[in-house]
Design a protein around this motif. Structure first.
Motif, PDB file in Angstrom:
ATOM      1  N   UNK A 106       4.459 -10.218  17.284  1.00  0.00           N
ATOM      2  CA  UNK A 106       4.154  -8.803  17.076  1.00  0.00           C
ATOM      3  C   UNK A 106       2.787  -8.633  16.429  1.00  0.00           C
ATOM      4  N   UNK A 107       2.203  -7.439  16.680  1.00  0.00           N
ATOM      5  CA  UNK A 107       0.963  -7.036  16.027  1.00  0.00           C
ATOM      6  C   UNK A 107       1.305  -6.178  14.806  1.00  0.00           C
ATOM      7  N   UNK A 108       0.572  -6.415  13.691  1.00  0.00           N
ATOM      8  CA  UNK A 108       0.775  -5.617  12.488  1.00  0.00           C
ATOM      9  C   UNK A 108      -0.568  -5.072  12.002  1.00  0.00           C
ATOM     10  N   UNK A 109      -0.535  -3.838  11.503  1.00  0.00           N
ATOM     11  CA  UNK A 109      -1.665  -3.312  10.748  1.00  0.00           C
ATOM     12  C   UNK A 109      -1.340  -3.535   9.276  1.00  0.00           C
ATOM     13  N   UNK A 110      -2.134  -4.354   8.615  1.00  0.00           N
ATOM     14  CA  UNK A 110      -1.871  -4.730   7.229  1.00  0.00           C
ATOM     15  C   UNK A 110      -2.752  -3.895   6.307  1.00  0.00           C
ATOM     16  N   UNK A 111      -2.135  -3.215   5.350  1.00  0.00           N
ATOM     17  CA  UNK A 111      -2.856  -2.358   4.410  1.00  0.00           C
ATOM     18  C   UNK A 111      -2.572  -2.845   2.994  1.00  0.00           C
ATOM     19  N   UNK A 112      -3.587  -3.356   2.327  1.00  0.00           N
ATOM     20  CA  UNK A 112      -3.456  -3.869   0.958  1.00  0.00           C
ATOM     21  C   UNK A 112      -4.107  -2.878  -0.007  1.00  0.00           C
ATOM     22  N   UNK A 113      -3.291  -2.292  -0.910  1.00  0.00           N
ATOM     23  CA  UNK A 113      -3.775  -1.274  -1.845  1.00  0.00           C
ATOM     24  C   UNK A 113      -3.612  -1.769  -3.290  1.00  0.00           C
ATOM     25  N   UNK A 114      -4.697  -1.914  -4.054  1.00  0.00           N
ATOM     26  CA  UNK A 114      -4.560  -2.249  -5.488  1.00  0.00           C
ATOM     27  C   UNK A 114      -3.863  -1.105  -6.232  1.00  0.00           C
ATOM     28  N   UNK A 115      -3.013  -1.447  -7.199  1.00  0.00           N
ATOM     29  CA  UNK A 115      -2.309  -0.434  -7.990  1.00  0.00           C
ATOM     30  C   UNK A 115      -2.236  -0.896  -9.444  1.00  0.00           C
ATOM     31  N   UNK A 116      -1.586  -0.077 -10.262  1.00  0.00           N
ATOM     32  CA  UNK A 116      -1.515  -0.370 -11.695  1.00  0.00           C
ATOM     33  C   UNK A 116      -0.843  -1.704 -11.966  1.00  0.00           C
ATOM     34  N   UNK A 117       0.144  -2.063 -11.134  1.00  0.00           N
ATOM     35  CA  UNK A 117       0.911  -3.280 -11.380  1.00  0.00           C
ATOM     36  C   UNK A 117       0.326  -4.493 -10.678  1.00  0.00           C
ATOM     37  N   UNK A 118      -0.584  -4.278  -9.716  1.00  0.00           N
ATOM     38  CA  UNK A 118      -1.144  -5.414  -8.984  1.00  0.00           C
ATOM     39  C   UNK A 118      -1.606  -5.019  -7.590  1.00  0.00           C
ATOM     40  N   UNK A 119      -0.758  -5.300  -6.586  1.00  0.00           N
ATOM     41  CA  UNK A 119      -1.154  -5.038  -5.189  1.00  0.00           C
ATOM     42  C   UNK A 119       0.065  -4.629  -4.374  1.00  0.00           C
ATOM     43  N   UNK A 120      -0.053  -3.494  -3.684  1.00  0.00           N
ATOM     44  CA  UNK A 120       0.985  -3.056  -2.746  1.00  0.00           C
ATOM     45  C   UNK A 120       0.479  -3.347  -1.331  1.00  0.00           C
ATOM     46  N   UNK A 121       1.311  -4.026  -0.554  1.00  0.00           N
ATOM     47  CA  UNK A 121       0.919  -4.364   0.821  1.00  0.00           C
ATOM     48  C   UNK A 121       1.941  -3.754   1.776  1.00  0.00           C
ATOM     49  N   UNK A 122       1.401  -3.031   2.781  1.00  0.00           N
ATOM     50  CA  UNK A 122       2.232  -2.374   3.788  1.00  0.00           C
ATOM     51  C   UNK A 122       1.938  -3.019   5.140  1.00  0.00           C
ATOM     52  N   UNK A 123       2.984  -3.439   5.850  1.00  0.00           N
ATOM     53  CA  UNK A 123       2.842  -4.052   7.170  1.00  0.00           C
ATOM     54  C   UNK A 123       3.427  -3.083   8.208  1.00  0.00           C
ATOM     55  N   UNK A 124       2.545  -2.478   9.030  1.00  0.00           N
ATOM     56  CA  UNK A 124       2.970  -1.492  10.023  1.00  0.00           C
ATOM     57  C   UNK A 124       3.008  -2.158  11.397  1.00  0.00           C
ATOM     58  N   UNK A 125       4.150  -2.122  12.036  1.00  0.00           N
ATOM     59  CA  UNK A 125       4.301  -2.711  13.371  1.00  0.00           C
ATOM     60  C   UNK A 125       3.556  -1.848  14.401  1.00  0.00           C
ATOM     61  N   UNK A 126       2.479  -2.387  14.964  1.00  0.00           N
ATOM     62  CA  UNK A 126       1.685  -1.633  15.956  1.00  0.00           C
ATOM     63  C   UNK A 126       1.724  -2.321  17.326  1.00  0.00           C
ATOM     64  N   UNK A 127       2.779  -3.092  17.562  1.00  0.00           N
ATOM     65  CA  UNK A 127       2.873  -3.845  18.815  1.00  0.00           C
ATOM     66  C   UNK A 127       2.836  -2.916  20.030  1.00  0.00           C
ATOM     67  N   UNK A 128       3.594  -1.825  19.963  1.00  0.00           N
ATOM     68  CA  UNK A 128       3.625  -0.894  21.099  1.00  0.00           C
ATOM     69  C   UNK A 128       2.267  -0.258  21.324  1.00  0.00           C
ATOM     70  N   UNK A 129       1.612   0.123  20.203  1.00  0.00           N
ATOM     71  CA  UNK A 129       0.291   0.742  20.339  1.00  0.00           C
ATOM     72  C   UNK A 129      -0.717  -0.223  20.940  1.00  0.00           C
ATOM     73  N   UNK A 130      -0.687  -1.489  20.495  1.00  0.00           N
ATOM     74  CA  UNK A 130      -1.617  -2.480  21.036  1.00  0.00           C
ATOM     75  C   UNK A 130      -1.344  -2.725  22.515  1.00  0.00           C
ATOM     76  N   UNK A 131      -0.064  -2.742  22.880  1.00  0.00           N
ATOM     77  CA  UNK A 131       0.276  -2.935  24.291  1.00  0.00           C
ATOM     78  C   UNK A 131      -0.263  -1.783  25.137  1.00  0.00           C
ATOM     79  N   UNK A 132      -0.133  -0.556  24.601  1.00  0.00           N
ATOM     80  CA  UNK A 132      -0.660   0.602  25.329  1.00  0.00           C
ATOM     81  C   UNK A 132      -2.181   0.522  25.466  1.00  0.00           C
ATOM     82  N   UNK A 133      -2.853   0.080  24.384  1.00  0.00           N
ATOM     83  CA  UNK A 133      -4.302  -0.044  24.441  1.00  0.00           C
ATOM     84  C   UNK A 133      -4.721  -1.098  25.457  1.00  0.00           C
ATOM     85  N   UNK A 134      -4.039  -2.243  25.432  1.00  0.00           N
ATOM     86  CA  UNK A 134      -4.371  -3.308  26.374  1.00  0.00           C
ATOM     87  C   UNK A 134      -4.104  -2.867  27.804  1.00  0.00           C
ATOM     88  N   UNK A 135      -2.991  -2.130  28.003  1.00  0.00           N
ATOM     89  CA  UNK A 135      -2.683  -1.636  29.339  1.00  0.00           C
ATOM     90  C   UNK A 135      -3.755  -0.666  29.823  1.00  0.00           C
TER      91      UNK A 135
END
Length: 535
Positions: A106-135
């Motif tokens: 799968x393809x993921x868009x990884x977003x790393x945000x510094x915060x008061x406690x350290x680092x919040x990381x969000x992994x968004x599944x963009x597999x369908x979007x990438x497939x549409x772009x490639x198509x």
């Protein structure tokens, strides 16, 4: 009665939730988020993961909380994540990037945000979007390839016009020389070789035109063997020397087909076959036979009825294919070739042609064992109708000084046709400019019993000239010569009446005979005798 405000009413104030309770609410809410979330402390201890992260990493929350991220989940989201996460933690700036996770596919868009406690990381599944772009990108590239293929047809038509002028002159002068040379002349052999080479060049040009530009879907009865032999003749000039070609054409069945489309089927199948051979080395076999089916039978594509069919097969000993590939072979834009080396349209076109002819396709293949394509076309009991050139020659009576006007912007062809028609006994007036010819006709300075004109000329094409001449001489017959006979030209000639269209490079063989026919008003019986059709 006075209403008392409820303690839980809209105006009531509520006590703030305790800190631990608030964190619990946020954690519970994040468990409903479909994207994976992880909270890392400054010392890289894992403080929180949601349910989506557990699913993505394959590790339970209890197994990772409070542990060092690098020791517990090494490389879990890919090598680039390690670099980007460290950079985000150190620089205290957000880092956003895309990465493909091979383990999960799968393809993921990884977003790393510094915060008061350290680092919040969000992994968004963009597999369908990438497939549409490639198509989308893939479709755009394939559309461009289709447009280039269409441009090839236009280019081939333009090249053929110039090349056919040269061929017409070569063949015409060679033919006249052969007529003049005595049978004992040592030059006859050289002239015959020139004519053979010209004939071969003419055939190649016509085959390229038929393949590159195609034709309208006009079905008629034809013998299949000559059509396949004609296709093989073109194939030999493109086939690598490392491919061994075996031809086994025993059948001479007649089928209702479009000759250009039969040629396209043969070329597409054979080209795919030799391109599937490792390094271009292998055996290619083309066979044609008649088969009888006693019961209905279903093939890879289509069904056959209990009757006789012509079986055209193309076999190679190349890479072969698995069943999953065979199931998709005839889809538009599906290709097993590397990007940029195939349009994915060849077999889709073959499928359309065979379906339009009421046929079926069978594919037999296994990886490493080669491939067999078999095309089934229903045969008829009728006979094909080849052109009877001997009957055409019968009408070529010598001219008696009839006034013929010939117009062509190519001086080489102009001289050749002028000599050819004068030798046949006609009074010939030639023009290199169609406007000059029209001016003389309108002023009565050009006696004309027949107009012969090239089609492709600057300023005014042959059809436009014929229409203008007809305004002054309504009943004058017309012959239009052209390197490529298209549907628009033949339709327009049909509407005008009294107009014949001739392939220019066949001028030497047929122009004199066609001139005799035209001066006699294109008698229908003569046309039917020769296999031609009155236009």
């Amino acid at each position: 009665m006075t209403r008392k405000d409820s303690a839980h009413g809209p105006g009531a104030s509520s006590a703030p939730a305790a800190p631990d309770e608030g964190v619990a609410h946020v954690g519970a809410a994040l468990d409903y988020v479909t994207d994976a979330v992880i909270l890392l402390a400054y010392d890289w201890k894992i403080e929180f993961v949601n349910v989506a992260f557990e699913r993505a990493s394959g590790r339970s929350r209890e197994a990772v909380l409070g542990r060092d991220f690098w020791a517990t989940l090494p490389g879990v989201m890919g090598a680039r994540f390690d670099v980007e996460a460290r950079a985000a933690m150190q620089s205290r700036t957000a880092h956003i990037y895309e990465e493909f996770n091979a383990r999960m596919g799968k393809w993921f868009e990884c977003r790393s945000f510094p915060c008061e406690h350290g680092l919040v990381v969000l992994f968004i599944d963009i597999t369908t979007r990438k497939a549409d772009e490639l198509t989308r990108v893939d479709l755009e590239e394939k559309l461009m390839r289709i447009q280039r293929m269409e441009s090839l047809g236009t280019l081939a038509g333009g090249v053929a016009h110039d090349f056919n002028n040269i061929l017409a002159a070569i063949l015409g002068h060679a033919g006249m020389m052969l007529d003049e040379l005595p049978a004992t002349s040592p030059l006859r052999g050289h002239m015959q070789q020139i004519k053979r080479a010209g004939d071969r060049a003419r055939d190649i040009v016509q085959r390229i035109l038929a393949y590159a530009r195609g034709s309208s879907h006009e079905l008629a009865q034809h013998r299949l063997r000559p059509l396949v032999e004609d296709s093989i003749g073109l194939l030999r000039s493109t086939l690598p020397a490392t491919v061994r070609l075996t031809v086994d054409l025993h059948d001479d069945s007649v089928a209702t087909v479009d000759p250009a489309e039969v040629q396209q089927v043969v070329m597409n199948l054979c080209t795919n076959a030799w391109q599937a051979m490792p390094g271009g080395h292998g055996q290619l076999t083309i066979a044609l036979r008649e088969v009888q089916f006693d019961v209905p039978h279903a093939f890879t594509i289509g069904r056959v009825a209990p009757t006789r069919y012509a079986e055209l097969s193309v076999r190679d000993d190349g890479h072969g294919m698995g069943e999953d590939v065979i199931q998709r072979l005839f889809e538009p834009f599906f290709s097993t070739k590397p990007r940029g080396q195939g349009t994915g349209l060849g077999l889709h076109i073959v499928n359309g042609i065979v379906h339009a002819h009421g046929g079926a396709i069978d594919v037999q293949s296994r990886p490493g064992m080669g491939t067999l394509f078999a095309i089934y076309l229903p045969v008829t009991a009728g006979e094909g109708a080849p052109l009877d050139t001997a009957a055409l020659t019968k009408v070529a009576e010598p001219g008696e000084g009839e006034h013929v006007v010939y117009v062509d912007d190519d001086p080489i062809v102009l001289l050749m046709v002028e000599a050819l028609l004068k030798k046949a006994g006609y009074d010939v007036r030639t023009y290199a400019e169609p406007t000059e010819c029209l001016g003389d006709v309108e002023q009565g300075r050009a006696p004309m019993q027949l107009l012969i004109t090239d089609f492709n000329m600057p300023g005014m094409n042959g059809l436009e000239l014929a229409l203008a001449v007809r305004a002054a001489l309504p009943r004058v017959p017309v012959i239009i010569t052209t390197g490529y006979i298209g549907d628009e030209l033949t339709d327009a000639a049909d509407r005008m009446g009294g107009v014949a269209v001739l392939q220019k490079e066949r001028s030497f063989e047929e122009l004199v005979e066609l001139t005799a026919l035209a001066l006699r008003g294109f008698p229908e019986s003569r046309f039917l005798d020769t296999g031609l059709s009155p236009l």
